[in-house]
Design a protein around this motif. Structure first.
Motif, PDB file in Angstrom:
ATOM      1  N   ILE A 441       0.829  -1.214   0.000  1.00 36.76           N
ATOM      2  CA  ILE A 441       0.000   0.000   0.000  1.00 36.76           C
ATOM      3  C   ILE A 441       0.859   1.259   0.000  1.00 36.76           C
ATOM      4  O   ILE A 441       0.565   2.222  -0.727  1.00 36.76           O
ATOM      5  CB  ILE A 441      -0.966  -0.020   1.208  1.00 36.76           C
ATOM      6  CG1 ILE A 441      -1.948  -1.185   1.043  1.00 36.76           C
ATOM      7  CG2 ILE A 441      -1.716   1.304   1.317  1.00 36.76           C
ATOM      8  CD1 ILE A 441      -2.888  -1.363   2.213  1.00 36.76           C
ATOM      9  N   LEU A 442       1.944   1.271   0.792  1.00 37.10           N
ATOM     10  CA  LEU A 442       2.813   2.454   0.820  1.00 37.10           C
ATOM     11  C   LEU A 442       3.416   2.758  -0.553  1.00 37.10           C
ATOM     12  O   LEU A 442       3.355   3.912  -1.014  1.00 37.10           O
ATOM     13  CB  LEU A 442       3.919   2.258   1.866  1.00 37.10           C
ATOM     14  CG  LEU A 442       4.933   3.405   1.976  1.00 37.10           C
ATOM     15  CD1 LEU A 442       4.241   4.708   2.385  1.00 37.10           C
ATOM     16  CD2 LEU A 442       6.040   3.045   2.970  1.00 37.10           C
ATOM     17  N   PRO A 443       3.996   1.780  -1.280  1.00 40.49           N
ATOM     18  CA  PRO A 443       4.497   2.089  -2.625  1.00 40.49           C
ATOM     19  C   PRO A 443       3.421   2.585  -3.582  1.00 40.49           C
ATOM     20  O   PRO A 443       3.681   3.468  -4.402  1.00 40.49           O
ATOM     21  CB  PRO A 443       5.069   0.746  -3.097  1.00 40.49           C
ATOM     22  CG  PRO A 443       5.422   0.026  -1.851  1.00 40.49           C
ATOM     23  CD  PRO A 443       4.385   0.424  -0.856  1.00 40.49           C
ATOM     24  N   VAL A 444       2.202   2.027  -3.493  1.00 41.03           N
ATOM     25  CA  VAL A 444       1.113   2.472  -4.370  1.00 41.03           C
ATOM     26  C   VAL A 444       0.793   3.946  -4.106  1.00 41.03           C
ATOM     27  O   VAL A 444       0.666   4.750  -5.049  1.00 41.03           O
ATOM     28  CB  VAL A 444      -0.137   1.595  -4.164  1.00 41.03           C
ATOM     29  CG1 VAL A 444      -1.344   2.203  -4.877  1.00 41.03           C
ATOM     30  CG2 VAL A 444       0.108   0.179  -4.669  1.00 41.03           C
ATOM     31  N   ILE A 445       0.658   4.307  -2.838  1.00 41.18           N
ATOM     32  CA  ILE A 445       0.350   5.699  -2.490  1.00 41.18           C
ATOM     33  C   ILE A 445       1.465   6.633  -2.965  1.00 41.18           C
ATOM     34  O   ILE A 445       1.216   7.682  -3.586  1.00 41.18           O
ATOM     35  CB  ILE A 445       0.134   5.839  -0.971  1.00 41.18           C
ATOM     36  CG1 ILE A 445      -1.131   5.084  -0.557  1.00 41.18           C
ATOM     37  CG2 ILE A 445       0.032   7.317  -0.572  1.00 41.18           C
ATOM     38  CD1 ILE A 445      -1.327   4.997   0.938  1.00 41.18           C
ATOM     39  N   LEU A 446       2.718   6.253  -2.702  1.00 42.80           N
ATOM     40  CA  LEU A 446       3.842   7.108  -3.082  1.00 42.80           C
ATOM     41  C   LEU A 446       3.994   7.202  -4.599  1.00 42.80           C
ATOM     42  O   LEU A 446       4.382   8.252  -5.119  1.00 42.80           O
ATOM     43  CB  LEU A 446       5.131   6.568  -2.466  1.00 42.80           C
ATOM     44  CG  LEU A 446       5.279   6.748  -0.955  1.00 42.80           C
ATOM     45  CD1 LEU A 446       6.597   6.152  -0.475  1.00 42.80           C
ATOM     46  CD2 LEU A 446       5.212   8.221  -0.571  1.00 42.80           C
ATOM     47  N   ALA A 447       3.684   6.113  -5.318  1.00 45.07           N
ATOM     48  CA  ALA A 447       3.816   6.140  -6.781  1.00 45.07           C
ATOM     49  C   ALA A 447       2.896   7.191  -7.384  1.00 45.07           C
ATOM     50  O   ALA A 447       3.314   7.971  -8.253  1.00 45.07           O
ATOM     51  CB  ALA A 447       3.517   4.760  -7.357  1.00 45.07           C
ATOM     52  N   PHE A 448       1.654   7.215  -6.942  1.00 44.10           N
ATOM     53  CA  PHE A 448       0.701   8.160  -7.529  1.00 44.10           C
ATOM     54  C   PHE A 448       0.878   9.572  -6.978  1.00 44.10           C
ATOM     55  O   PHE A 448       0.645  10.548  -7.689  1.00 44.10           O
ATOM     56  CB  PHE A 448      -0.718   7.638  -7.336  1.00 44.10           C
ATOM     57  CG  PHE A 448      -1.028   6.461  -8.220  1.00 44.10           C
ATOM     58  CD1 PHE A 448      -1.369   6.651  -9.545  1.00 44.10           C
ATOM     59  CD2 PHE A 448      -0.915   5.164  -7.751  1.00 44.10           C
ATOM     60  CE1 PHE A 448      -1.622   5.577 -10.380  1.00 44.10           C
ATOM     61  CE2 PHE A 448      -1.167   4.077  -8.575  1.00 44.10           C
ATOM     62  CZ  PHE A 448      -1.518   4.285  -9.896  1.00 44.10           C
ATOM     63  N   ALA A 449       1.329   9.688  -5.724  1.00 46.28           N
ATOM     64  CA  ALA A 449       1.620  11.026  -5.182  1.00 46.28           C
ATOM     65  C   ALA A 449       2.819  11.640  -5.899  1.00 46.28           C
ATOM     66  O   ALA A 449       2.798  12.829  -6.266  1.00 46.28           O
ATOM     67  CB  ALA A 449       1.886  10.923  -3.682  1.00 46.28           C
ATOM     68  N   SER A 450       3.874  10.845  -6.115  1.00 46.09           N
ATOM     69  CA  SER A 450       5.058  11.365  -6.808  1.00 46.09           C
ATOM     70  C   SER A 450       4.755  11.643  -8.280  1.00 46.09           C
ATOM     71  O   SER A 450       5.331  12.549  -8.880  1.00 46.09           O
ATOM     72  CB  SER A 450       6.221  10.391  -6.674  1.00 46.09           C
ATOM     73  OG  SER A 450       5.859   9.107  -7.140  1.00 46.09           O
ATOM     74  N   MET A 451       3.839  10.867  -8.893  1.00 45.48           N
ATOM     75  CA  MET A 451       3.432  11.140 -10.261  1.00 45.48           C
ATOM     76  C   MET A 451       2.766  12.513 -10.345  1.00 45.48           C
ATOM     77  O   MET A 451       3.045  13.300 -11.258  1.00 45.48           O
ATOM     78  CB  MET A 451       2.468  10.072 -10.764  1.00 45.48           C
ATOM     79  CG  MET A 451       1.965  10.309 -12.188  1.00 45.48           C
ATOM     80  SD  MET A 451       0.809   9.039 -12.767  1.00 45.48           S
ATOM     81  CE  MET A 451      -0.616   9.371 -11.723  1.00 45.48           C
ATOM     82  N   SER A 452       1.904  12.805  -9.394  1.00 46.44           N
ATOM     83  CA  SER A 452       1.243  14.113  -9.362  1.00 46.44           C
ATOM     84  C   SER A 452       2.259  15.226  -9.204  1.00 46.44           C
ATOM     85  O   SER A 452       2.151  16.282  -9.848  1.00 46.44           O
ATOM     86  CB  SER A 452       0.227  14.155  -8.221  1.00 46.44           C
ATOM     87  OG  SER A 452      -0.759  13.147  -8.383  1.00 46.44           O
ATOM     88  N   ALA A 453       3.280  14.990  -8.366  1.00 42.11           N
ATOM     89  CA  ALA A 453       4.316  16.003  -8.181  1.00 42.11           C
ATOM     90  C   ALA A 453       5.097  16.218  -9.475  1.00 42.11           C
ATOM     91  O   ALA A 453       5.398  17.363  -9.859  1.00 42.11           O
ATOM     92  CB  ALA A 453       5.259  15.572  -7.055  1.00 42.11           C
ATOM     93  N   GLY A 454       5.428  15.131 -10.165  1.00 37.14           N
ATOM     94  CA  GLY A 454       6.152  15.251 -11.429  1.00 37.14           C
ATOM     95  C   GLY A 454       5.347  15.972 -12.488  1.00 37.14           C
ATOM     96  O   GLY A 454       5.877  16.787 -13.250  1.00 37.14           O
ATOM     97  N   GLU A 455       4.036  15.691 -12.556  1.00 32.99           N
ATOM     98  CA  GLU A 455       3.184  16.379 -13.523  1.00 32.99           C
ATOM     99  C   GLU A 455       3.090  17.865 -13.209  1.00 32.99           C
ATOM    100  O   GLU A 455       3.054  18.705 -14.121  1.00 32.99           O
ATOM    101  CB  GLU A 455       1.794  15.743 -13.519  1.00 32.99           C
ATOM    102  CG  GLU A 455       1.749  14.369 -14.178  1.00 32.99           C
ATOM    103  CD  GLU A 455       0.360  13.773 -14.190  1.00 32.99           C
ATOM    104  OE1 GLU A 455      -0.452  14.175 -13.324  1.00 32.99           O
ATOM    105  OE2 GLU A 455       0.085  12.916 -15.049  1.00 32.99           O
ATOM    106  N   ALA A 456       3.060  18.201 -11.917  1.00 31.61           N
ATOM    107  CA  ALA A 456       3.004  19.608 -11.528  1.00 31.61           C
ATOM    108  C   ALA A 456       4.268  20.347 -11.981  1.00 31.61           C
ATOM    109  O   ALA A 456       4.197  21.480 -12.486  1.00 31.61           O
ATOM    110  CB  ALA A 456       2.844  19.723 -10.010  1.00 31.61           C
ATOM    111  N   VAL A 457       5.422  19.691 -11.844  1.00 31.94           N
ATOM    112  CA  VAL A 457       6.685  20.311 -12.260  1.00 31.94           C
ATOM    113  C   VAL A 457       6.698  20.547 -13.770  1.00 31.94           C
ATOM    114  O   VAL A 457       7.079  21.632 -14.242  1.00 31.94           O
ATOM    115  CB  VAL A 457       7.877  19.422 -11.852  1.00 31.94           C
ATOM    116  CG1 VAL A 457       9.172  19.929 -12.492  1.00 31.94           C
ATOM    117  CG2 VAL A 457       8.021  19.394 -10.343  1.00 31.94           C
TER     118      VAL A 457
END
Length: 515
Positions: A441-457
């Motif tokens: 669950i932790l990797p799943v949450i971090l994968a999509f949270a970091s994806m959102s951060a990358g898209e924002a950049v």
């Protein structure tokens, strides 16, 4: 990190080699698809599946058998590994002769039934040359793998691949019109050339680098065969079931209403574009799996259940951390990857849809390695049988009704069931914690949270994510944030500790014993 043993160097070498070969294989599939069309790549995929089955039957997984039994002979105070290699070659030649005779005699019915009526009888009758050269090459590769000569094995694989690709590309460009027989003849001709080149190189290396025997061989040919046949069993079962599944897909697609050409085309896109794209990131796990087998077996022999438990938990956690990120990338960029590789919209859609099951697929690589190291081959064979029964049943029932999406359902059902069973068996045998919440669950949450951060950049930078260089930049930012968070949480220490457990602890003594 300093390389502390020859085992680690061999693993890194094999990883780099496999990465090169995987990239080159994808490019070759793209070239063939664009030159000959998706129907031709479907025929080639079916031919590759059948050749893989015939190869297993004709050499009995000679690489694994030879590697294991030569390693044991090298580890004895007085032994003759060259005699073991001789037994391996003798057994493979006997098996190859029988299989080759069967292929020649049954070429026409095989062409009609296995290849859905495709006319390739003449091409099939060239196959014995590929089987014999491939079987002897596999024996030599197993010998050098056991002798810790990874560089020789890598050179053989690269020479084989480059020669095969050169022949296929040259023949494809030289031939004006394509028939089923011509397409398969080109592929088999390339395989024969590649196997011959590899065999010549490996034979020359053996003459120069062979290890001299220090005594009488501990095994007779009959004993070698008795040890080999159980190892062959699982490989043959898997190959038979896999080839059966592959042969059924075009047949069931035609029952759905597709023409023969469309059915072979869809199957070709799936096998040549979708599956390699999904498996491409797993090259590191594949290279590590061989080491996991030997280390698990050594810990089991020493009755060191604490060590087995420790690295099982760490391998599980690292594999899920890596595979969840790979799955997220494939989900996000599946459409672009499919288009880039020449598979079009169909490939892009399939990559995106199947990507969520990637963590299960990647876990199979390491879980099967632990299972083999623990000596649970009977469970492995039974589990593979159940997995393929589910997959084949789904293909037979669903593909005629819902078409290509039935294949997707079969992959989900078989991989989730089979790898859940492996996970439960391994954690129970190793007395390891399952802890899915923390490791999945932790990797799943971090994968999509970091994806959102990358898209924002990328949005703030005004970049277009449809462009290849922007996709690569986005992937680097995404990966940096994802693994950076794991570093901050202290989770990446699992990797270094896992590496220490697998490669450093008592490795030098093991290498000295083998050499």
């Amino acid at each position: 990190m300093m390389i502390k043993s020859k085992v680690v160097r061999d693993t890194l070498l094999l990883t780099v080699m496999q990465l090169f070969l995987d990239c080159a294989a994808l490019l070759l599939n793209v070239f063939i698809t664009r030159q000959l069309g998706t129907s031709a790549i479907g025929i080639l995929s079916l031919m590759g599946s059948f050749l893989g089955l015939a190869g297993i039957l004709s050499n009995g997984n000679a690489f694994l058998c030879t590697s294991r039994l030569v390693s044991e002979e090298l580890g004895k105070p007085c032994g003759d590994p060259n005699r073991i290699l001789g037994y391996a070659v003798k057994l493979c030649l006997l098996l190859s002769s029988v299989v080759s005779a069967g292929v020649i005699i049954l070429a026409e019915p095989i062409s009609r039934r296995f290849f859905s009526g495709a006319h390739m009888t003449a091409a099939l009758r060239l196959m014995p040359l590929a089987l014999v050269t491939g079987a002897v090459s596999a024996c030599l590769k197993g010998y050098f793998n056991a002798a810790r000569r990874a560089g020789v094995t890598a050179a053989g694989d690269i020479a084989e691949f480059i020669t095969r690709c050169g022949v296929i590309v040259a023949a494809t460009c030289a031939v004006g019109s394509y028939t089923e027989d011509i397409v398969c003849g080109i592929m088999i001709g390339g395989i024969i050339a590649g196997n011959t080149m590899s065999l010549c190189l490996l034979a020359a290396a053996y003459i120069k680098l062979r290890t001299k025997g220090t005594g009488k061989c501990s095994l007779s040919f009959r004993q070698y065969a008795a040890f080999s046949f159980p190892i062959m069993g699982g490989s043959v079962l898997t190959a038979v079931l896999s080839s059966t599944n592959d042969a059924l897909i075009p047949i069931c697609l035609r029952q759905f209403g597709d023409s023969a050409g469309d059915a072979l085309g869809k199957f070709g896109v799936f096998e040549a574009i979708v599956i390699p794209a999904l498996f491409f990131p797993s090259v590191v796990l594949c290279s590590m799996s061989g080491i996991i087998v030997s280390e698990t077996a050594r810990a089991k022999a020493a009755d060191n259940i604490t060590r087995i438990k420790g690295f099982t938990e760490r391998i599980k956690a690292w594999t899920l951390m890596f595979s969840v990120f790979a799955a997220a990338v494939l989900m996000r960029f599946g459409s672009q990857i499919g288009e880039l590789l020449g598979g079009g919209e169909l490939a892009g859609t399939m990559i995106t849809i199947i990507a969520p099951v990637v963590p299960f697929i990647y876990m199979e690589i390491v879980l099967e390695a632990i299972i083999k190291g623990l000596g649970l081959q009977s469970f492995s064979s039974a589990n593979y049988l159940a997995e393929y029964v589910i997959r084949i049943a789904a293909v037979l029932i669903l593909v005629p009704k819902i078409g290509f999406y039935g294949i997707v359902v079969s992959y989900y059902a078989s991989n989730i069931f089979g790898n859940s069973m492996r996970f439960l068996k391994v954690t129970k045998a190793a007395k390891a914690r399952r802890a899915l919440c923390g490791t999945l669950i932790l990797p799943v949450i971090l994968a999509f949270a970091s994806m959102s951060a990358g898209e924002a950049v990328t949005r703030l930078a005004g970049l277009d994510l449809r462009k290849l260089h922007v996709m690569l930049f986005f992937g680097l930012v995404w990966g940096a944030v994802y693994f950076g968070v794991f570093c901050a949480l202290g989770k990446v220490r699992l990797i270094s500790k896992c590496g220490e457990d697998l490669f450093v602890d008592n490795t030098q003594q093991t290498v000295e014993r083998i050499l």
